[in-house]
Motif scaffolding. Sequence first.
Motif, PDB file in Angstrom:
ATOM      1  N   MET A   1       0.829  -1.185   0.000  1.00  0.00           N
ATOM      2  CA  MET A   1       0.000   0.000   0.000  1.00  0.00           C
ATOM      3  C   MET A   1       0.878   1.257   0.000  1.00  0.00           C
ATOM      4  SD  MET A   1      -3.260   0.921   2.345  1.00  0.00           S
ATOM      5  CE  MET A   1      -2.623   1.625   3.833  1.00  0.00           C
ATOM      6  N   ARG A   2       0.516   2.229  -0.795  1.00  0.00           N
ATOM      7  CA  ARG A   2       1.274   3.472  -0.932  1.00  0.00           C
ATOM      8  C   ARG A   2       1.004   4.389   0.249  1.00  0.00           C
ATOM      9  NH1 ARG A   2       0.086   8.365  -3.804  1.00  0.00           N
ATOM     10  NH2 ARG A   2       2.035   9.400  -4.271  1.00  0.00           N
ATOM     11  N   LYS A   3       2.067   5.007   0.775  1.00  0.00           N
ATOM     12  CA  LYS A   3       1.905   5.943   1.881  1.00  0.00           C
ATOM     13  C   LYS A   3       1.311   7.245   1.382  1.00  0.00           C
ATOM     14  CE  LYS A   3       5.468   4.246   4.910  1.00  0.00           C
ATOM     15  NZ  LYS A   3       6.671   4.547   5.653  1.00  0.00           N
ATOM     16  N   ARG A   4       0.463   7.813   2.200  1.00  0.00           N
ATOM     17  CA  ARG A   4      -0.190   9.074   1.865  1.00  0.00           C
ATOM     18  C   ARG A   4       0.688  10.247   2.293  1.00  0.00           C
ATOM     19  NH1 ARG A   4      -5.951  11.261   4.188  1.00  0.00           N
ATOM     20  NH2 ARG A   4      -5.768  13.294   3.226  1.00  0.00           N
ATOM     21  N   ASN A   5       0.748  11.288   1.470  1.00  0.00           N
ATOM     22  CA  ASN A   5       1.407  12.534   1.844  1.00  0.00           C
ATOM     23  C   ASN A   5       0.335  13.520   2.275  1.00  0.00           C
ATOM     24  OD1 ASN A   5       4.102  11.843   1.250  1.00  0.00           O
ATOM     25  ND2 ASN A   5       3.716  12.142  -0.916  1.00  0.00           N
ATOM     26  N   TRP A   6       0.370  13.924   3.525  1.00  0.00           N
ATOM     27  CA  TRP A   6      -0.610  14.843   4.079  1.00  0.00           C
ATOM     28  C   TRP A   6      -0.173  16.285   3.849  1.00  0.00           C
ATOM     29  CZ3 TRP A   6      -4.999  13.692   7.109  1.00  0.00           C
ATOM     30  CH2 TRP A   6      -5.196  12.341   7.382  1.00  0.00           C
ATOM     31  N   THR A   7      -1.110  17.153   3.517  1.00  0.00           N
ATOM     32  CA  THR A   7      -0.842  18.587   3.451  1.00  0.00           C
ATOM     33  C   THR A   7      -1.251  19.205   4.781  1.00  0.00           C
ATOM     34  OG1 THR A   7      -3.036  19.165   2.605  1.00  0.00           O
ATOM     35  CG2 THR A   7      -1.314  18.654   0.958  1.00  0.00           C
ATOM     36  N   ALA A   8      -0.707  20.386   5.059  1.00  0.00           N
ATOM     37  CA  ALA A   8      -1.076  21.091   6.291  1.00  0.00           C
ATOM     38  C   ALA A   8      -2.582  21.358   6.312  1.00  0.00           C
ATOM     39  CB  ALA A   8      -0.289  22.391   6.411  1.00  0.00           C
ATOM     40  N   GLU A   9      -3.139  21.699   5.185  1.00  0.00           N
ATOM     41  CA  GLU A   9      -4.573  21.981   5.113  1.00  0.00           C
ATOM     42  C   GLU A   9      -5.392  20.731   5.473  1.00  0.00           C
ATOM     43  OE1 GLU A   9      -6.236  22.959   1.222  1.00  0.00           O
ATOM     44  OE2 GLU A   9      -7.337  24.572   2.215  1.00  0.00           O
ATOM     45  N   GLU A  10      -4.976  19.579   4.979  1.00  0.00           N
ATOM     46  CA  GLU A  10      -5.684  18.336   5.302  1.00  0.00           C
ATOM     47  C   GLU A  10      -5.585  18.015   6.791  1.00  0.00           C
ATOM     48  OE1 GLU A  10      -5.316  15.632   1.299  1.00  0.00           O
ATOM     49  OE2 GLU A  10      -3.528  15.875   2.527  1.00  0.00           O
ATOM     50  N   ILE A  11      -4.421  18.247   7.362  1.00  0.00           N
ATOM     51  CA  ILE A  11      -4.236  17.993   8.792  1.00  0.00           C
ATOM     52  C   ILE A  11      -5.138  18.919   9.608  1.00  0.00           C
ATOM     53  CG2 ILE A  11      -2.602  18.025  10.714  1.00  0.00           C
ATOM     54  CD1 ILE A  11      -0.416  17.301   8.604  1.00  0.00           C
TER      55      ILE A  11
END
Length: 86
Positions: free
Chosen positions: A1-11
């Motif tokens: 499974m591919r790791k997700r890259n979170w944006t500051a806005e999503e956090i």
Amino acid sequence: MRKRNWTAEEIETLGVATDIATAGSIFGFGRSKSYALARDGQFPVRVLRIAGAYVVPVEPILRLLTGPGDEPGPQADGPVRLQGGP
């Protein structure tokens, strides 16, 4: 499974706090690793234990990932990365 890259806005959309699995995902940890780190007191930010569940405040996550003086928010476009990370 591919790791997700979170944006500051999503956090930020997570609200005031999130669960340990979601917080771990932000740091690139899997569910089991996140629980182990929390249990051992080694999670990168403070973890609260409420009614038997691990709860992680979102603000310390943003502060750690964006660094001092950086303001997270809609202007933070790309993925949030740990300082010194790839």
